[in-house]
Design an enzyme around this catalytic site. Sequence first.
Site, PDB file in Angstrom:
ATOM      1  N   ASP A  63       0.848  -1.210   0.000  1.00  0.00           N
ATOM      2  CA  ASP A  63       0.000   0.000   0.000  1.00  0.00           C
ATOM      3  C   ASP A  63       0.878   1.252   0.000  1.00  0.00           C
ATOM      4  O   ASP A  63       1.903   1.282   0.683  1.00  0.00           O
ATOM      5  CB  ASP A  63      -0.863   0.046   1.286  1.00  0.00           C
ATOM      6  CG  ASP A  63      -1.769  -1.184   1.398  1.00  0.00           C
ATOM      7  OD1 ASP A  63      -2.063  -1.769   0.333  1.00  0.00           O
ATOM      8  OD2 ASP A  63      -2.117  -1.561   2.519  1.00  0.00           O
ATOM      9  N   ASP A  69       0.648   7.975   8.276  1.00  0.00           N
ATOM     10  CA  ASP A  69       0.830   6.553   8.641  1.00  0.00           C
ATOM     11  C   ASP A  69       2.141   6.396   9.404  1.00  0.00           C
ATOM     12  O   ASP A  69       2.228   5.739  10.444  1.00  0.00           O
ATOM     13  CB  ASP A  69       0.933   5.679   7.367  1.00  0.00           C
ATOM     14  CG  ASP A  69      -0.408   5.420   6.699  1.00  0.00           C
ATOM     15  OD1 ASP A  69      -0.450   5.429   5.458  1.00  0.00           O
ATOM     16  OD2 ASP A  69      -1.394   5.208   7.421  1.00  0.00           O
ATOM     17  N   GLU A  92       1.430  -2.633  10.677  1.00  0.00           N
ATOM     18  CA  GLU A  92       1.219  -2.612   9.230  1.00  0.00           C
ATOM     19  C   GLU A  92       2.349  -1.883   8.536  1.00  0.00           C
ATOM     20  O   GLU A  92       2.702  -2.183   7.403  1.00  0.00           O
ATOM     21  CB  GLU A  92      -0.111  -1.928   8.899  1.00  0.00           C
ATOM     22  CG  GLU A  92      -0.364  -1.821   7.406  1.00  0.00           C
ATOM     23  CD  GLU A  92      -1.494  -0.878   7.051  1.00  0.00           C
ATOM     24  OE1 GLU A  92      -1.987  -0.172   7.930  1.00  0.00           O
ATOM     25  OE2 GLU A  92      -1.883  -0.870   5.876  1.00  0.00           O
ATOM     26  N   GLU A  93       2.917  -0.895   9.235  1.00  0.00           N
ATOM     27  CA  GLU A  93       3.923  -0.018   8.600  1.00  0.00           C
ATOM     28  C   GLU A  93       5.354  -0.549   8.716  1.00  0.00           C
ATOM     29  O   GLU A  93       6.295   0.130   8.353  1.00  0.00           O
ATOM     30  CB  GLU A  93       3.823   1.397   9.186  1.00  0.00           C
ATOM     31  CG  GLU A  93       2.461   2.058   9.030  1.00  0.00           C
ATOM     32  CD  GLU A  93       1.887   1.952   7.613  1.00  0.00           C
ATOM     33  OE1 GLU A  93       0.653   1.889   7.490  1.00  0.00           O
ATOM     34  OE2 GLU A  93       2.670   1.910   6.637  1.00  0.00           O
ATOM     35  N   ASP A 115      -2.395  -1.464  13.606  1.00  0.00           N
ATOM     36  CA  ASP A 115      -2.545  -0.735  12.355  1.00  0.00           C
ATOM     37  C   ASP A 115      -2.561   0.727  12.790  1.00  0.00           C
ATOM     38  O   ASP A 115      -3.585   1.214  13.269  1.00  0.00           O
ATOM     39  CB  ASP A 115      -3.867  -1.130  11.678  1.00  0.00           C
ATOM     40  CG  ASP A 115      -4.092  -0.347  10.389  1.00  0.00           C
ATOM     41  OD1 ASP A 115      -5.091  -0.630   9.697  1.00  0.00           O
ATOM     42  OD2 ASP A 115      -3.287   0.555  10.083  1.00  0.00           O
ATOM     43  N   LEU A 117      -2.621   3.633  11.487  1.00  0.00           N
ATOM     44  CA  LEU A 117      -3.630   4.513  10.909  1.00  0.00           C
ATOM     45  C   LEU A 117      -4.426   3.723   9.889  1.00  0.00           C
ATOM     46  O   LEU A 117      -3.906   3.292   8.864  1.00  0.00           O
ATOM     47  CB  LEU A 117      -2.955   5.722  10.249  1.00  0.00           C
ATOM     48  CG  LEU A 117      -3.717   7.049  10.374  1.00  0.00           C
ATOM     49  CD1 LEU A 117      -4.050   7.367  11.827  1.00  0.00           C
ATOM     50  CD2 LEU A 117      -2.895   8.186   9.796  1.00  0.00           C
ATOM     51  N   ASP A 118      -5.691   3.478  10.223  1.00  0.00           N
ATOM     52  CA  ASP A 118      -6.563   2.697   9.329  1.00  0.00           C
ATOM     53  C   ASP A 118      -7.490   3.653   8.592  1.00  0.00           C
ATOM     54  O   ASP A 118      -8.126   4.504   9.209  1.00  0.00           O
ATOM     55  CB  ASP A 118      -7.379   1.708  10.170  1.00  0.00           C
ATOM     56  CG  ASP A 118      -8.361   0.954   9.314  1.00  0.00           C
ATOM     57  OD1 ASP A 118      -7.916   0.135   8.489  1.00  0.00           O
ATOM     58  OD2 ASP A 118      -9.574   1.209   9.442  1.00  0.00           O
ATOM     59  N   GLU A 274      -5.973  -5.988  11.663  1.00  0.00           N
ATOM     60  CA  GLU A 274      -7.291  -5.399  11.345  1.00  0.00           C
ATOM     61  C   GLU A 274      -8.386  -6.394  11.734  1.00  0.00           C
ATOM     62  O   GLU A 274      -9.198  -6.124  12.628  1.00  0.00           O
ATOM     63  CB  GLU A 274      -7.369  -5.070   9.841  1.00  0.00           C
ATOM     64  CG  GLU A 274      -6.515  -3.853   9.461  1.00  0.00           C
ATOM     65  CD  GLU A 274      -6.355  -3.655   7.957  1.00  0.00           C
ATOM     66  OE1 GLU A 274      -6.232  -4.645   7.213  1.00  0.00           O
ATOM     67  OE2 GLU A 274      -6.346  -2.486   7.521  1.00  0.00           O
TER      68      GLU A 274
HETATM   69  P1  AHG Z   1      -5.293   1.104   5.764  1.00  0.00           P
HETATM   70  O1  AHG Z   1      -5.591   2.563   5.590  1.00  0.00           O
HETATM   71  O2  AHG Z   1      -4.758   0.769   7.136  1.00  0.00           O
HETATM   72  O3  AHG Z   1      -4.449   0.557   4.663  1.00  0.00           O
HETATM   73  O4  AHG Z   1      -6.679   0.315   5.711  1.00  0.00           O
HETATM   74  C1  AHG Z   1      -7.581   0.613   4.704  1.00  0.00           C
HETATM   75  C2  AHG Z   1      -8.522  -0.535   4.586  1.00  0.00           C
HETATM   76  C3  AHG Z   1      -9.713  -0.441   5.516  1.00  0.00           C
HETATM   77  O5  AHG Z   1      -9.628   0.560   6.471  1.00  0.00           O
HETATM   78  C4  AHG Z   1     -10.878  -0.176   4.578  1.00  0.00           C
HETATM   79  O6  AHG Z   1     -12.026  -0.852   4.986  1.00  0.00           O
HETATM   80  C5  AHG Z   1     -10.378  -0.721   3.255  1.00  0.00           C
HETATM   81  O7  AHG Z   1      -8.980  -0.529   3.252  1.00  0.00           O
HETATM   82  C6  AHG Z   1     -10.972   0.002   2.069  1.00  0.00           C
HETATM   83  O8  AHG Z   1     -10.478  -0.695   0.927  1.00  0.00           O
HETATM   84  P2  AHG Z   1     -11.132  -0.398  -0.514  1.00  0.00           P
HETATM   85  O9  AHG Z   1     -10.676   0.987  -0.878  1.00  0.00           O
HETATM   86  O10 AHG Z   1     -10.588  -1.492  -1.401  1.00  0.00           O
HETATM   87  O11 AHG Z   1     -12.633  -0.487  -0.361  1.00  0.00           O
HETATM   88 MN    MN Z   2      -6.079  -0.634   7.914  1.00  0.00          MN
HETATM   89 MN    MN Z   3      -3.077   1.457   8.062  1.00  0.00          MN
END
Ligand code: AHG
Ligand code: MN
Ligand code: MN
Length: 329
Positions: A63, A69, A92-93, A115, A117-118, A274
């Site tokens: 990602d 983050d 996660e990071e 995680d 920052l989610d 998560e």
């Molecule tokens: P993060 O920001 O920690 O990478 O998590 C993002 C995750 C979660 O929070 C969210 O439900 C999902 O990514 C959204 O994914 P899509 O954009 O594929 O829907």
């Molecule tokens: Mn997340």
């Molecule tokens: Mn995250």
Amino acid sequence: MNRIVTLDEFITHRQKDFPYASGELTGLLHDIGLAAKIVNREVNKAGLVNILGKAGTDNASGDEVQKLDIYANEKLLESLRNSGECCGVASEEMEDFFPIQSVEGKQSNYVVICDPLDGSSNIDVNVSLGTIFGIYRRKSHPGGICELEDFLQKGSELVAAGYVLYGTSTLLVFTTGKGVNGFTLDPSIGEFCLSHPNIRIAERGSQYSINQGYYKRFDEKVKRFIDHYSNARMSLRYIGSMVADVHRILLKGGIFLYPGTEDRPEGKLRLLYECNPLGYLMEQAGGKAIHCTTLEPVTAIQPTALHQRVSIAIGSKGMVEEFEQFMKS
Ligand code: AHG
Ligand code: MN
Ligand code: MN
């Protein structure tokens, strides 16, 4: 007006609930609360300081990493390292887990997964995001460096789990295996105060939460479930931050789904930091969290890697079981 109960007071008062309370778990929950206040301060003024936007790197899951983050990860690490109440952190990071090498750290009985920052994609557009954490007792011997097995534990082995939601207010919701309680940050006193005692999720709700944009790539049975709910005139709510979506469902009832797709059979969400913490917390609130194809509880899955992905259906028991029926049909 009810008496204010601060997070520290609540944790200290509940310390006798912990079978092997050594004060470390109490200290860890305090440390996480502190890190949350620091991250909250930056989240609240992200537009004013050079902390928005991309960091120009990718994390272990591939990602794109946002500056916030990295900031959130650093603050959590700092708070946990300084306290000496845990012997390691997986995040996660960070590609690998981070052993805490201090004498106190190595003597600690706990490890933290997080995680930091989610919902990072929401940072630049001022939409809710969160921090997710879980605490395990270490399996390796105290005194030594923590090991991978300390982190690769089933969600059912968690001793505490929760999240911080940076939304219209800042909420810390957690469980230590004796129910779920929510605390709202009162900025005027800088304290998290008990605001949502003993949260229980409704058996059903009127909302479902899924990225409908992937509809064409879902399994036929998942499509039938989604069609069933849209025909039943359920509301679709999806924020793109799992913490925010799951929190809304915890309070209102409903179901959140991140199923696999043709290109991503195991979906996107990570088991360790998560799905497990939120799945364990949901079970503690009377809800359910299962894998979308094996239908086993996510907290029963034996992790094999720090950043492994699993599909998930989480929320009101009646709705998750209805999903199960569709997947078995
Ligand atoms: P993060 O920001 O920690 O990478 O998590 C993002 C995750 C979660 O929070 C969210 O439900 C999902 O990514 C959204 O994914 P899509 O954009 O594929 O829907
Ligand atoms: Mn997340
Ligand atoms: Mn995250």
